[in-house]
Design an enzyme around this catalytic site. Structure first.
Site, PDB file in Angstrom:
ATOM      1  N   GLN A 178       0.817  -1.216   0.000  1.00  0.00           N
ATOM      2  CA  GLN A 178       0.000   0.000   0.000  1.00  0.00           C
ATOM      3  C   GLN A 178       0.851   1.267   0.000  1.00  0.00           C
ATOM      4  O   GLN A 178       0.461   2.295  -0.564  1.00  0.00           O
ATOM      5  CB  GLN A 178      -0.976   0.003   1.179  1.00  0.00           C
ATOM      6  CG  GLN A 178      -0.353  -0.069   2.560  1.00  0.00           C
ATOM      7  CD  GLN A 178      -0.178  -1.483   3.054  1.00  0.00           C
ATOM      8  OE1 GLN A 178      -0.012  -2.420   2.280  1.00  0.00           O
ATOM      9  NE2 GLN A 178      -0.200  -1.648   4.379  1.00  0.00           N
ATOM     10  N   ASN A 201       9.810  -6.715   1.233  1.00  0.00           N
ATOM     11  CA  ASN A 201       9.453  -8.122   1.123  1.00  0.00           C
ATOM     12  C   ASN A 201       8.845  -8.405  -0.252  1.00  0.00           C
ATOM     13  O   ASN A 201       8.804  -7.530  -1.125  1.00  0.00           O
ATOM     14  CB  ASN A 201       8.510  -8.532   2.261  1.00  0.00           C
ATOM     15  CG  ASN A 201       7.206  -7.743   2.248  1.00  0.00           C
ATOM     16  OD1 ASN A 201       6.797  -7.188   1.228  1.00  0.00           O
ATOM     17  ND2 ASN A 201       6.537  -7.708   3.384  1.00  0.00           N
ATOM     18  N   SER A 224      16.705 -10.567   1.057  1.00  0.00           N
ATOM     19  CA  SER A 224      18.148 -10.543   0.855  1.00  0.00           C
ATOM     20  C   SER A 224      18.693 -11.909   0.442  1.00  0.00           C
ATOM     21  O   SER A 224      18.115 -12.957   0.726  1.00  0.00           O
ATOM     22  CB  SER A 224      18.833 -10.088   2.138  1.00  0.00           C
ATOM     23  OG  SER A 224      20.204  -9.853   1.926  1.00  0.00           O
ATOM     24  N   GLN A 246      23.189 -12.832   6.326  1.00  0.00           N
ATOM     25  CA  GLN A 246      22.104 -12.642   5.362  1.00  0.00           C
ATOM     26  C   GLN A 246      20.846 -13.381   5.797  1.00  0.00           C
ATOM     27  O   GLN A 246      19.734 -12.893   5.634  1.00  0.00           O
ATOM     28  CB  GLN A 246      22.537 -13.140   3.981  1.00  0.00           C
ATOM     29  CG  GLN A 246      23.643 -12.325   3.342  1.00  0.00           C
ATOM     30  CD  GLN A 246      23.319 -10.845   3.286  1.00  0.00           C
ATOM     31  OE1 GLN A 246      22.281 -10.452   2.753  1.00  0.00           O
ATOM     32  NE2 GLN A 246      24.188 -10.014   3.833  1.00  0.00           N
ATOM     33  N   HIS A 249      18.121 -11.648   8.006  1.00  0.00           N
ATOM     34  CA  HIS A 249      17.292 -10.574   7.461  1.00  0.00           C
ATOM     35  C   HIS A 249      15.821 -10.953   7.421  1.00  0.00           C
ATOM     36  O   HIS A 249      14.949 -10.161   7.790  1.00  0.00           O
ATOM     37  CB  HIS A 249      17.731 -10.244   6.029  1.00  0.00           C
ATOM     38  CG  HIS A 249      18.747  -9.150   5.947  1.00  0.00           C
ATOM     39  ND1 HIS A 249      18.474  -7.853   6.269  1.00  0.00           N
ATOM     40  CD2 HIS A 249      20.043  -9.170   5.556  1.00  0.00           C
ATOM     41  CE1 HIS A 249      19.544  -7.117   6.092  1.00  0.00           C
ATOM     42  NE2 HIS A 249      20.516  -7.891   5.658  1.00  0.00           N
ATOM     43  N   GLU A 313      22.425 -11.010  -5.362  1.00  0.00           N
ATOM     44  CA  GLU A 313      22.420  -9.648  -4.828  1.00  0.00           C
ATOM     45  C   GLU A 313      23.804  -9.307  -4.279  1.00  0.00           C
ATOM     46  O   GLU A 313      24.400  -8.283  -4.627  1.00  0.00           O
ATOM     47  CB  GLU A 313      21.364  -9.548  -3.731  1.00  0.00           C
ATOM     48  CG  GLU A 313      21.336  -8.195  -3.033  1.00  0.00           C
ATOM     49  CD  GLU A 313      20.465  -8.198  -1.792  1.00  0.00           C
ATOM     50  OE1 GLU A 313      20.056  -7.108  -1.379  1.00  0.00           O
ATOM     51  OE2 GLU A 313      20.222  -9.286  -1.228  1.00  0.00           O
ATOM     52  N   HIS A 314      24.313 -10.144  -3.393  1.00  0.00           N
ATOM     53  CA  HIS A 314      25.661  -9.990  -2.843  1.00  0.00           C
ATOM     54  C   HIS A 314      26.506 -11.173  -3.286  1.00  0.00           C
ATOM     55  O   HIS A 314      26.057 -12.315  -3.221  1.00  0.00           O
ATOM     56  CB  HIS A 314      25.639  -9.979  -1.313  1.00  0.00           C
ATOM     57  CG  HIS A 314      24.744  -8.951  -0.701  1.00  0.00           C
ATOM     58  ND1 HIS A 314      23.455  -9.232  -0.291  1.00  0.00           N
ATOM     59  CD2 HIS A 314      24.958  -7.645  -0.425  1.00  0.00           C
ATOM     60  CE1 HIS A 314      22.910  -8.143   0.209  1.00  0.00           C
ATOM     61  NE2 HIS A 314      23.797  -7.165   0.145  1.00  0.00           N
ATOM     62  N   ASP A 347      26.881  -3.115   3.847  1.00  0.00           N
ATOM     63  CA  ASP A 347      25.544  -2.820   4.345  1.00  0.00           C
ATOM     64  C   ASP A 347      25.507  -1.502   5.101  1.00  0.00           C
ATOM     65  O   ASP A 347      24.458  -0.840   5.142  1.00  0.00           O
ATOM     66  CB  ASP A 347      25.074  -3.932   5.290  1.00  0.00           C
ATOM     67  CG  ASP A 347      24.653  -5.193   4.545  1.00  0.00           C
ATOM     68  OD1 ASP A 347      24.414  -5.111   3.331  1.00  0.00           O
ATOM     69  OD2 ASP A 347      24.577  -6.252   5.190  1.00  0.00           O
ATOM     70  N   HIS A 406      10.853  14.923 -43.732  1.00  0.00           N
ATOM     71  CA  HIS A 406      12.122  14.929 -43.017  1.00  0.00           C
ATOM     72  C   HIS A 406      13.237  15.457 -43.928  1.00  0.00           C
ATOM     73  O   HIS A 406      14.033  16.310 -43.533  1.00  0.00           O
ATOM     74  CB  HIS A 406      12.488  13.500 -42.567  1.00  0.00           C
ATOM     75  CG  HIS A 406      11.751  13.021 -41.354  1.00  0.00           C
ATOM     76  ND1 HIS A 406      10.393  12.866 -41.329  1.00  0.00           N
ATOM     77  CD2 HIS A 406      12.209  12.656 -40.116  1.00  0.00           C
ATOM     78  CE1 HIS A 406      10.029  12.413 -40.138  1.00  0.00           C
ATOM     79  NE2 HIS A 406      11.117  12.284 -39.381  1.00  0.00           N
TER      80      HIS A 406
END
Length: 416
Positions: A178, A201, A224, A246, A249, A313-314, A347, A406
């Protein structure tokens, strides 16, 4: 808890979580679109169990948050903000550059910041003041004039202090899908933004993807994940520590060790079990580890190929010659080189950004940086001499395409 993984199945599982929630998220978006603030208040009661008197955080509440935060933490956040700002300042390009390509033709690029962006800072299971800094500091460096932030209630004083240190005073106590819908569509209280950045999330990630036609997004940044590429020289305790860092998380966080040494995989598994037993967030860690594990590759070439398929991601590289491996890896959000480059450093305080694409999207997207908050327009400065140099080429191709007006737009200038 520590298991061998099948790479294709593991990758597919990362994407399926997002697909699973698209239906419920679509319903949330529809409610915010039709009901605005009323939907935000009702959904906050439903999902967070909180009755909102005010959606916006007042200046007084933001300033009072300092009294509830330890002085050393405030100093640490200020130092982290300075380090993040220093690194992102290096990414700033020129507002305008022009280069004469030939007599009469000068080309260049004009770069301008976006006018208004929204940052999402997660809450709920933990406070994420670091994410508040990572999302907003690059936008400030880029020159964005208006930056708003949504974060789930109850608003954490540490997050409010971090946002204040970053110079952000437009904050809304709303979270989840939301919040993304509010920023993308606009409500009476939350003005619409041009772009939304920040992790969340699977519901937040799905909302960002479903609202890409309403506001630009950075990239899918969900739960993560880490991949660790290691050989037999790696310290199993260091590897296990990064895995648990990780895993704590989110229950949906995912960790994979890609190694050329089966013995190391076993030793890491033993360390993971030992360290997890005493972890403060053990319940979350155990759930994350249930879909995490290791892959044993035949050699370093196969290990690099596997990591590129994961597009994590990492990525932590803990091998005998890490720089040689670094130059071969193509797909990763942020890369940590050597045994002492703990992912936690990125981080919080090294200065690089920790808002990164997940679920394999590092194959397509780069992590958050100053360029995410800028538009670039090409510039052409053409004199009569320059027009003569390319006029025949333009007219010939335009006539061949049947776009005679043109061609005429050039001829009329050459005749004149």
């Amino acid at each position: 808890m520590w298991q061998a993984l099948e790479i294709e199945t593991w990758i597919a599982g990362r994407r399926s979580e997002i697909d699973r929630v698209r239906g419920p998220v679509s319903e949330i978006i529809a409610r915010v679109r039709s009901e605005g603030d009323a939907a935000l208040i009702d959904l906050t009661k439903r999902f967070d169990g909180i009755d909102l008197d005010e959606i916006a955080v007042s200046d007084e509440e933001r300033e009072a948050a300092y009294d509830r935060v330890d002085a050393q933490l405030i100093e640490s956040l200020a130092e982290a903000e300075a380090r993040i700002s220093r690194f992102h300042e290096l990414q700033r390009g020129r507002d305008l550059w022009l280069q004469e390509m030939e007599p009469g033709i000068t080309l260049g690029v004009r770069t301008t910041p976006l006018s208004r962006i929204g940052a999402y800072v997660p809450g709920g299971r933990a406070a994420y003041p670091s994410t508040a800094l990572m999302c907003t500091v690059p936008a400030k460096v880029a020159g964005v004039r208006e930056i708003c932030c949504c974060t789930p209630p109850p608003t954490n004083p540490i997050t409010l202090v971090a946002l204040d240190i970053a110079g952000i005073d437009e904050i809304y106590r709303v979270g989840g899908a939301q919040a993304i819908a509010a920023m993308a569509l606009g409500t009476t209280t939350v003005p619409r933004v041009e772009k939304i950045v920040g992790p969340g999330n699977v519901y937040v990630t799905a909302a960002k993807m479903l609202l890409r036609d309403e506001a630009e997004i950075d990239f899918p940044a969900g739960p993560s994940e880490i991949a660790i590429l290691a050989d037999g020289t790696a310290n199993p305790t260091f590897v296990a520590a990064d895995i648990l860092a990780q895993a704590e998380h989110d229950p949906n966080a995912a960790c994979v060790l890609v190694t050329t040494d089966a013995v190391l995989a076993d030793r890491v598994g033993a360390e993971v079990k030992r360290m997890a037993a005493g972890a403060v967030r053990r319940e979350i860690i155990d759930r994350a580890l249930s879909h995490s594990g290791y892959i044993v590759a035949a050699d370093i070439d196969a290990a690099v190929e596997t990591v590129d398929a994961v597009a994590p991601e990492h990525l932590s590289i803990q091998v005998a010659d890490p720089l040689a491996v670094l130059t071969r890896v193509r797909n990763a959000g942020s890369i940590f080189v050597g045994p002492y480059a703990a992912v936690a450093c990125g981080d919080y305080a090294s200065g690089t950004n920790h808002v990164l694409p997940t679920a394999g999207y590092a194959r397509l997207y780069s992590g958050l940086d100053v360029n995410h908050f800028c538009r670039r327009a090409t510039v052409q400065v053409i004199t009569r001499e320059g027009l003569e140099a390319i006029g025949d080429v333009v007219e010939t191709i335009a006539d061949a395409e049947g776009l005679h007006a043109h061609a005429e737009s050039v001829r009329v200038r050459r005749r004149g």
